[in-house]
Design an enzyme around this catalytic site. Structure first.
Site, mmCIF file in Angstrom:
data_model
loop_
_atom_site.group_PDB
_atom_site.id
_atom_site.type_symbol
_atom_site.label_atom_id
_atom_site.label_comp_id
_atom_site.label_asym_id
_atom_site.label_seq_id
_atom_site.Cartn_x
_atom_site.Cartn_y
_atom_site.Cartn_z
ATOM 1 N N TYR A 14 0.827 -1.219 0.000
ATOM 2 C CA TYR A 14 0.000 0.000 0.000
ATOM 3 C C TYR A 14 0.863 1.272 0.000
ATOM 4 O O TYR A 14 0.842 2.048 -0.956
ATOM 5 C CB TYR A 14 -0.935 -0.051 1.209
ATOM 6 C CG TYR A 14 -1.730 1.204 1.482
ATOM 7 C CD1 TYR A 14 -2.375 1.902 0.456
ATOM 8 C CD2 TYR A 14 -1.868 1.677 2.788
ATOM 9 C CE1 TYR A 14 -3.117 3.044 0.729
ATOM 10 C CE2 TYR A 14 -2.620 2.807 3.064
ATOM 11 C CZ TYR A 14 -3.235 3.496 2.039
ATOM 12 O OH TYR A 14 -3.963 4.622 2.312
ATOM 13 N N ASN A 65 7.928 -9.812 -1.669
ATOM 14 C CA ASN A 65 7.625 -11.252 -1.729
ATOM 15 C C ASN A 65 6.137 -11.492 -2.003
ATOM 16 O O ASN A 65 5.685 -12.632 -2.032
ATOM 17 C CB ASN A 65 8.076 -11.975 -0.443
ATOM 18 C CG ASN A 65 7.248 -11.577 0.763
ATOM 19 O OD1 ASN A 65 6.332 -10.741 0.667
ATOM 20 N ND2 ASN A 65 7.550 -12.167 1.898
ATOM 21 N N LYS A 74 2.400 -5.697 9.639
ATOM 22 C CA LYS A 74 1.967 -4.437 10.264
ATOM 23 C C LYS A 74 0.653 -4.488 11.052
ATOM 24 O O LYS A 74 0.104 -3.438 11.373
ATOM 25 C CB LYS A 74 1.858 -3.371 9.174
ATOM 26 C CG LYS A 74 0.859 -3.723 8.089
ATOM 27 C CD LYS A 74 0.650 -2.583 7.128
ATOM 28 C CE LYS A 74 -0.420 -2.948 6.114
ATOM 29 N NZ LYS A 74 -0.754 -1.895 5.202
ATOM 30 N N TYR A 83 4.500 -5.591 17.571
ATOM 31 C CA TYR A 83 4.713 -4.820 16.344
ATOM 32 C C TYR A 83 5.451 -3.514 16.640
ATOM 33 O O TYR A 83 6.464 -3.185 16.011
ATOM 34 C CB TYR A 83 3.356 -4.530 15.689
ATOM 35 C CG TYR A 83 3.390 -3.455 14.639
ATOM 36 C CD1 TYR A 83 3.980 -3.692 13.398
ATOM 37 C CD2 TYR A 83 2.856 -2.190 14.885
ATOM 38 C CE1 TYR A 83 4.031 -2.695 12.434
ATOM 39 C CE2 TYR A 83 2.896 -1.194 13.929
ATOM 40 C CZ TYR A 83 3.482 -1.454 12.705
ATOM 41 O OH TYR A 83 3.536 -0.466 11.758
ATOM 42 N N ASN A 94 -1.633 7.799 10.902
ATOM 43 C CA ASN A 94 -2.527 6.812 10.272
ATOM 44 C C ASN A 94 -2.714 7.075 8.779
ATOM 45 O O ASN A 94 -3.456 7.988 8.400
ATOM 46 C CB ASN A 94 -3.878 6.828 10.987
ATOM 47 C CG ASN A 94 -3.774 6.324 12.418
ATOM 48 O OD1 ASN A 94 -2.875 6.719 13.157
ATOM 49 N ND2 ASN A 94 -4.672 5.442 12.802
ATOM 50 N N ARG A 97 -7.622 10.060 15.841
ATOM 51 C CA ARG A 97 -6.305 9.749 15.259
ATOM 52 C C ARG A 97 -5.929 10.822 14.246
ATOM 53 O O ARG A 97 -6.772 11.564 13.756
ATOM 54 C CB ARG A 97 -6.341 8.392 14.521
ATOM 55 C CG ARG A 97 -6.670 7.193 15.387
ATOM 56 C CD ARG A 97 -5.527 6.849 16.331
ATOM 57 N NE ARG A 97 -5.800 5.643 17.105
ATOM 58 C CZ ARG A 97 -6.487 5.618 18.249
ATOM 59 N NH1 ARG A 97 -6.981 6.734 18.754
ATOM 60 N NH2 ARG A 97 -6.675 4.475 18.892
ATOM 61 N N ASP A 136 -6.700 -0.044 22.643
ATOM 62 C CA ASP A 136 -6.906 1.277 22.022
ATOM 63 C C ASP A 136 -6.790 2.396 23.057
ATOM 64 O O ASP A 136 -7.069 2.191 24.233
ATOM 65 C CB ASP A 136 -8.296 1.359 21.376
ATOM 66 C CG ASP A 136 -8.280 0.889 19.932
ATOM 67 O OD1 ASP A 136 -7.183 0.661 19.396
ATOM 68 O OD2 ASP A 136 -9.370 0.748 19.348
#
Ligand code: UFG
Length: 340
Positions: free
Chosen positions: A13, A34, A86, A150, A180, A232, A296
């Protein structure tokens, strides 16, 4: 600037959007991917957007022999590293897998780069390394308190880059802490395309808009934010991609290492995002408020000052642009899928 750049994860992305901006900036780019979380037809789409042939090696950053071969066949000036996993939740379930791909993969790449005398690296990091904020907006010198494997992986990679620089001053790095990412390329040829049900807000709303998912689940409306839903700092993926060019310039032209936020400095709530997407797609999108998602936090947004002062970076695309380009991308894909 006429330089040759290795782009790992270049079919993904953010990687694919960065590819477009690198080529537009006059750089020669070689992709390594990959295809574990990217489609091969992204390469055809990149050729349509840039009007030039794409060079891509299919392989894994864990494969030292493969990397040596890529590096032997190309004289790179720098590398931009995206290849990695991710999903925060998945990292909690598979910490070994995440460590291997994200940390061992990166150290394998760095060793191969060192061997090949390529010591400029732009690294895709994350705002999640900060953990729960003490102050807002988050500055780069805020404490780092990673709360997931992560986030810990990303911080380990950051640390490794800093240690390399200490050990050998020929290294230089640009560590970019993304907030984000959202939106898609204006051509609607590339965008976010998760294989499974999306974890993140924007691609989830997009699937509600296309009718693939029934309704958005809003994870909690009792946060300490203006409307009670999580806030965010959403940044357009094209702005984010452009930030990498400025980071590379700093390394190639000035040899100046840096750690910067790529953020807008503005926060939006889940409901702000839903409303903006409704405006873009011209539909009312159903939602229900469910319980909070584990891990969160109320809200966070970045301080973009350092990125502006150091790199001249400024995010210029607004929320409407993020929603409109996302909708154009997903609706175009849905239409072509339904075509006989
Ligand atoms: N949310 C919902 N419903 C959903 C998905 C998300 O209400 O179906 C809410 C979340 O509770 C949160 C907001 O939307 O308040 C954003 O959630 P995301 O999952 O889109 O993003 P996060 O901020 O949780 O994390 C993301 C990436 C991380 C990255 C981080 C950087 O998942 O990998 O942004 O800031 F590190």
């Amino acid at each position: 600037m006429s330089s040759k750049v290795l782009l790992t994860g270049g079919a993904g992305y953010i990687g694919s959007h960065t590819y477009v901006e690198l080529v537009a900036a006059g750089l020669e780019v070689v992709i390594v991917d990959n295809f574990s979380n990217a489609r091969r037809d992204v390469l055809d789409r990149l050729e349509i957007i840039t009007g030039a042939k794409v060079t891509c090696y299919e392989g894994d950053v864990l494969d030292a022999g493969f990397l040596d071969q890529v590096l032997a066949e190309n004289a790179f000036d720098a590398a931009v590293h995206y290849a990695g996993k991710k999903a925060v939740g998945e990292s909690v379930e598979n910490p070994l897998d995440y460590f291997r791909t994200n940390c061992v993969g990166f150290s394998t790449l760095l060793a191969a780069l060192d061997e090949a005398d390529v010591r400029r690296v732009v690294f895709s990091s994350t705002a999640t390394v900060y953990g729960k904020p003490d102050i807002l907006p988050l500055p780069e010198n805020h404490a780092t308190r990673p709360e997931s494997p992560y986030a810990e992986n990303k911080l380990i990679c950051e640390t490794l880059l800093r240690q390399l620089k200490t050990s050998d001053d020929r290294w230089s790095y640009g560590i970019l802490r993304y907030f984000n990412p959202a939106g898609a390329h204006p051509s609607s040829l590339i965008g976010e395309d998760p294989n499974d049900i999306p974890n993140n807000l924007m691609p989830y709303i997009a699937r509600v808009a296309t009718g693939d998912l029934a309704r958005l689940r809003v994870f909690g409306d009792d946060y300490d934010t203006p409307d009670g839903t999580g806030v965010r700092d959403y940044i357009h993926v094209v702005d984010l991609a452009k930030g990498h060019i400025q980071s590379l310039r700093k390394l190639i032209d000035k040899d100046e290492s840096h750690i910067v936020n790529l953020s807008t400095g503005t926060g939006y709530s889940v409901l702000d995002m839903l409303r903006a997407y409704e405006k873009a797609c011209g539909k009312t999108l159903p939602y229900e408020v469910t319980g909070r998602r584990a891990g969160d936090i109320d809200g966070f947004w970045g301080d973009p000052t350092l990125a502006s002062n150091l790199l001249g970076f400024k995010a210029v695309r607004d929320l409407d642009d993020m929603c409109q380009t996302s909708w154009n991308w997903v609706s175009r894909k849905t239409n072509s899928r339904n075509r006989p």
